[in-house]
Scaffold this motif. Structure first.
Motif, mmCIF file in Angstrom:
data_model
loop_
_atom_site.group_PDB
_atom_site.id
_atom_site.type_symbol
_atom_site.label_atom_id
_atom_site.label_comp_id
_atom_site.label_asym_id
_atom_site.label_seq_id
_atom_site.Cartn_x
_atom_site.Cartn_y
_atom_site.Cartn_z
ATOM 1 N N THR A 65 0.811 -1.225 0.000
ATOM 2 C CA THR A 65 0.000 0.000 0.000
ATOM 3 C C THR A 65 0.839 1.267 0.000
ATOM 4 O O THR A 65 0.274 2.355 -0.091
ATOM 5 C CB THR A 65 -0.935 0.023 1.225
ATOM 6 N N TYR A 90 -4.411 1.201 12.141
ATOM 7 C CA TYR A 90 -4.803 1.473 10.761
ATOM 8 C C TYR A 90 -3.877 0.755 9.787
ATOM 9 O O TYR A 90 -4.342 0.114 8.828
ATOM 10 C CB TYR A 90 -4.775 2.980 10.500
ATOM 11 N N HIS A 91 -2.582 0.861 10.012
ATOM 12 C CA HIS A 91 -1.605 0.235 9.127
ATOM 13 C C HIS A 91 -1.795 -1.280 9.104
ATOM 14 O O HIS A 91 -1.809 -1.911 8.037
ATOM 15 C CB HIS A 91 -0.187 0.591 9.592
ATOM 16 N N THR A 139 -4.471 -3.075 9.815
ATOM 17 C CA THR A 139 -5.730 -3.435 9.158
ATOM 18 C C THR A 139 -5.612 -3.316 7.646
ATOM 19 O O THR A 139 -6.013 -4.220 6.900
ATOM 20 C CB THR A 139 -6.867 -2.533 9.663
ATOM 21 N N GLU A 140 -5.046 -2.216 7.184
ATOM 22 C CA GLU A 140 -4.900 -2.007 5.747
ATOM 23 C C GLU A 140 -4.004 -3.072 5.127
ATOM 24 O O GLU A 140 -4.310 -3.623 4.059
ATOM 25 C CB GLU A 140 -4.321 -0.610 5.479
ATOM 26 N N PHE A 141 -2.893 -3.381 5.790
ATOM 27 C CA PHE A 141 -1.963 -4.371 5.244
ATOM 28 C C PHE A 141 -2.625 -5.741 5.134
ATOM 29 O O PHE A 141 -2.539 -6.411 4.096
ATOM 30 C CB PHE A 141 -0.711 -4.474 6.116
ATOM 31 N N GLN A 184 -5.819 -6.540 5.001
ATOM 32 C CA GLN A 184 -6.879 -6.527 3.991
ATOM 33 C C GLN A 184 -6.299 -6.628 2.587
ATOM 34 O O GLN A 184 -6.761 -7.433 1.765
ATOM 35 C CB GLN A 184 -7.701 -5.244 4.130
ATOM 36 N N GLN A 185 -5.292 -5.823 2.293
ATOM 37 C CA GLN A 185 -4.710 -5.814 0.965
ATOM 38 C C GLN A 185 -3.894 -7.077 0.690
ATOM 39 O O GLN A 185 -3.847 -7.561 -0.437
ATOM 40 C CB GLN A 185 -3.839 -4.572 0.786
ATOM 41 N N HIS A 223 -1.806 9.561 2.288
ATOM 42 C CA HIS A 223 -1.092 8.352 2.691
ATOM 43 C C HIS A 223 -0.324 8.663 3.973
ATOM 44 O O HIS A 223 0.478 9.589 4.013
ATOM 45 C CB HIS A 223 -0.117 7.889 1.613
ATOM 46 N N PHE A 236 0.937 6.230 7.605
ATOM 47 C CA PHE A 236 0.798 5.044 8.449
ATOM 48 C C PHE A 236 0.745 5.366 9.931
ATOM 49 O O PHE A 236 0.272 4.565 10.730
ATOM 50 C CB PHE A 236 1.953 4.069 8.192
ATOM 51 N N ARG A 292 -9.036 10.627 8.077
ATOM 52 C CA ARG A 292 -8.748 9.409 7.317
ATOM 53 C C ARG A 292 -7.365 8.903 7.735
ATOM 54 O O ARG A 292 -6.675 9.523 8.529
ATOM 55 C CB ARG A 292 -8.792 9.677 5.808
ATOM 56 N N LEU A 293 -7.003 7.730 7.191
ATOM 57 C CA LEU A 293 -5.697 7.138 7.421
ATOM 58 C C LEU A 293 -5.491 6.887 8.917
ATOM 59 O O LEU A 293 -6.410 6.476 9.612
ATOM 60 C CB LEU A 293 -4.592 8.034 6.827
#
Length: 367
Positions: A99, A132-133, A135-137, A139-140, A272, A274, A294-295
Motif C-alpha cells: 500500500t 490502521y496500518h 488493518t490495511e496491510f 486486507q490488501q 497516505h 501510516f 482518514r488514514l
C-alpha cells in the motif's frame, strides 16, 4: 539481553526509531545497517549481505533479532548460521510494499509485497506502527494472495495476525510549549515529503483561498523535496511569497522543533500516512492540529472531533476559518489537543523504551 538489529535502510524514521530506543534501552544492541538509498536493491540483497556479515561478528550470544520490514527475514533465516537463524525475531512494519505509494511506476511490483508477506510468516512477532496500518496491510495482503492460481496461502494470514501487535513509534524529547495562540494571524505549518501522496495541491488551494479572502496568516512549508517535485510548490512560493516564514528542508531536527515551538497550527492534507510522526511532534510542541479524518490520523488523536476535518479542500478552508472566528471552537480545539498531548507524552522514548524492552523480552521468554 543481547539484541541483533538488522536495518537495510538506516535513515529517516527507521534510523530515528532505533536510535531513540537504543539510547534509552537496558538491552545491549549490535546493529548491522545499510545506507538509506536504492531501497529496492536493499530489499533484494540485504538478507544475503547480513547473513554474510554476521559470520564475521565477534563471538556473542544473541537473544533475539529485531529487524524492519525492509528485510526478507525468511531468506535471512535460510542463509544465516544456525545459531543466528534460530533466534526469536521481531519485525517492525514502518511501512509495507502493498500500500506504500509508488509514484515511479504505473503498475506496482508485487515481488516486494511478497517479501513483506514472507517476513511476516518468518517472524515470531510483527509490530505495526498503527492499528490502521495493520488493518490495511492484512486486507490488501489477503486480496493480493487470492489472485494467485492455486495454493493461494491467504489462510496463513489468520495465524499471522495473532502474532501481531501495535507499537507506536517513539517520539523525541519535546517539552510541550504552553503559549498563547495567534488566532488573528496564525503561523501555519505544513511538513511532509514534497510528493503527490501528501496532497500539497489541496493545501495550497486552501491557502490561496485564505489569501484571496484577505485573511492574514504566516506560512512555513518544510520537508524533503525530490527531483520530481510537484510543480505546485514553485507556483505557491510565488503566489504566497508575502506570507512565507520558512520554505524548504531544515538542516536538523532541532531546527524543526524550534520552528514548531513558534508556530500555531499544524495542517496535514495527506492521502497516505501510516502513523503521523510530524503531526505528533507538532502537537507535543504546542501546535493545534488540523488533520484529515482518514488514514491513521483519527487513531493518532483518539477521534477528537474538533481536530479533524473532512479531508477536502473546502473542508480545510471551513475548518481554518472557524478556528479563526469561533471562540467556542477555539476552546474545544485547545482542550482536545491537550488531551492528545498527554497521550503522546507517554510515547517519548524515555517512557516508551522500558515498555518495548519488556515486550521484546516477553517474545524471547515464549521462544
Amino acid at each position: 539481553m543481547n539484541i541483533l538489529a538488522l536495518e537495510p535502510y538506516f535513515g529517516g524514521s527507521h534510523q530515528a526509531f532505533l536510535d531513540g530506543w537504543i539510547t534509552q534501552s537496558q538491552h545491549c544492541w549490535t546493529l548491522l545497517t545499510l545506507p538509506a538509498h536504492h531501497w529496492k536493491w536493499r530489499m533484494r540483497h540485504a538478507a544475503i549481505t547480513f547473513a554474510e556479515q554476521v559470520t564475521s561478528l565477534p563471538h556473542t550470544h544473541f537473544d533475539a533479532i529485531f529487524c524492519s520490514d525492509m528485510l526478507n527475514l525468511a531468506v535471512f533465516r535460510g542463509l544465516a548460521p544456525q545459531s543466528i537463524a534460530q533466534l526469536p525475531a521481531v519485525v517492525y512494519f514502518h511501512e509495507n510494499q502493498l500500500t506504500y505509494p509508488d509514484n515511479t511506476r504505473a503498475q506496482r511490483d508485487y515481488h516486494y509485497a511478497f517479501d513483506n508477506f514472507q517476513t511476516l510468516l518468518a517472524a515470531d512477532q510483527a509490530w505495526f506502527n498503527s492499528a490502521y496500518h495493520r488493518t490495511e496491510f492484512f486486507q490488501q495482503c489477503r486480496a493480493f494472495l487470492k489472485k494467485f492460481p492455486d495454493f493461494t496461502l491467504e489462510g496463513r494470514l489468520d495465524h499471522a495476525f495473532g502474532q501481531t501487535t501495535i507499537a507506536s513509534p517513539g517520539l523525541p524529547e519535546i517539552e510541550t510549549s504552553q503559549r498563547e495562540h495567534n488566532w488573528q494571524c496564525p503561523h501555519i505549518v505544513w511538513a511532509a515529503r514534497w510528493e503527490k501522496d501528501k496532497n500539497p495541491e489541496s493545501f495550497f488551494r486552501a491557502m490561496y483561498r485564505l489569501k484571496d479572502d484577505g485573511l492574514p496568516f504566516r506560512l512555513s512549508i518544510v520537508g524533503e523535496s525530490f527531483r520530481d517535485c510537484p510543480p505546485i510548490f514553485s507556483e505557491a512560493r510565488e503566489v504566497l511569497a508575502d506570507h512565507i516564514e520558512q520554505w524548504g528542508f531544515l538542516p536538523s531536527h532541532e531546527d524543526y522543533v524550534r520552528l514548531l515551538c513558534t508556530s500555531d497550527i499544524f495542517v496535514s492534507t495527506a492521502e497516505h500516512e501510516f502513523f503521523g510522526i510530524s503531526a505528533a511532534e507538532a502537537i507535543l510542541a504546542g501546535n493545534l492540529p488540523v488533520l484529515p479524518s482518514r488514514l491513521a490520523y483519527p487513531e493518532l488523536v483518539d477521534q477528537q472531533p474538533s481536530l479533524l476535518y473532512d479531508g477536502t479542500t473546502f473542508g480545510l478552508i471551513a475548518h481554518l476559518q472557524k478556528l479563526r472566528e469561533d471562540k467556542t471552537f477555539q476552546q474545544a480545539v485547545q482542550q482536545q489537543t491537550a488531551l492528545v498531548a498527554l497521550k503522546l507524552d507517554r510515547l517519548q522514548w524515555s517512557q516508551l523504551a522500558p515498555v518495548y524492552d519488556e515486550r521484546l523480552k516477553s517474545v524471547t521468554d515464549k521462544a
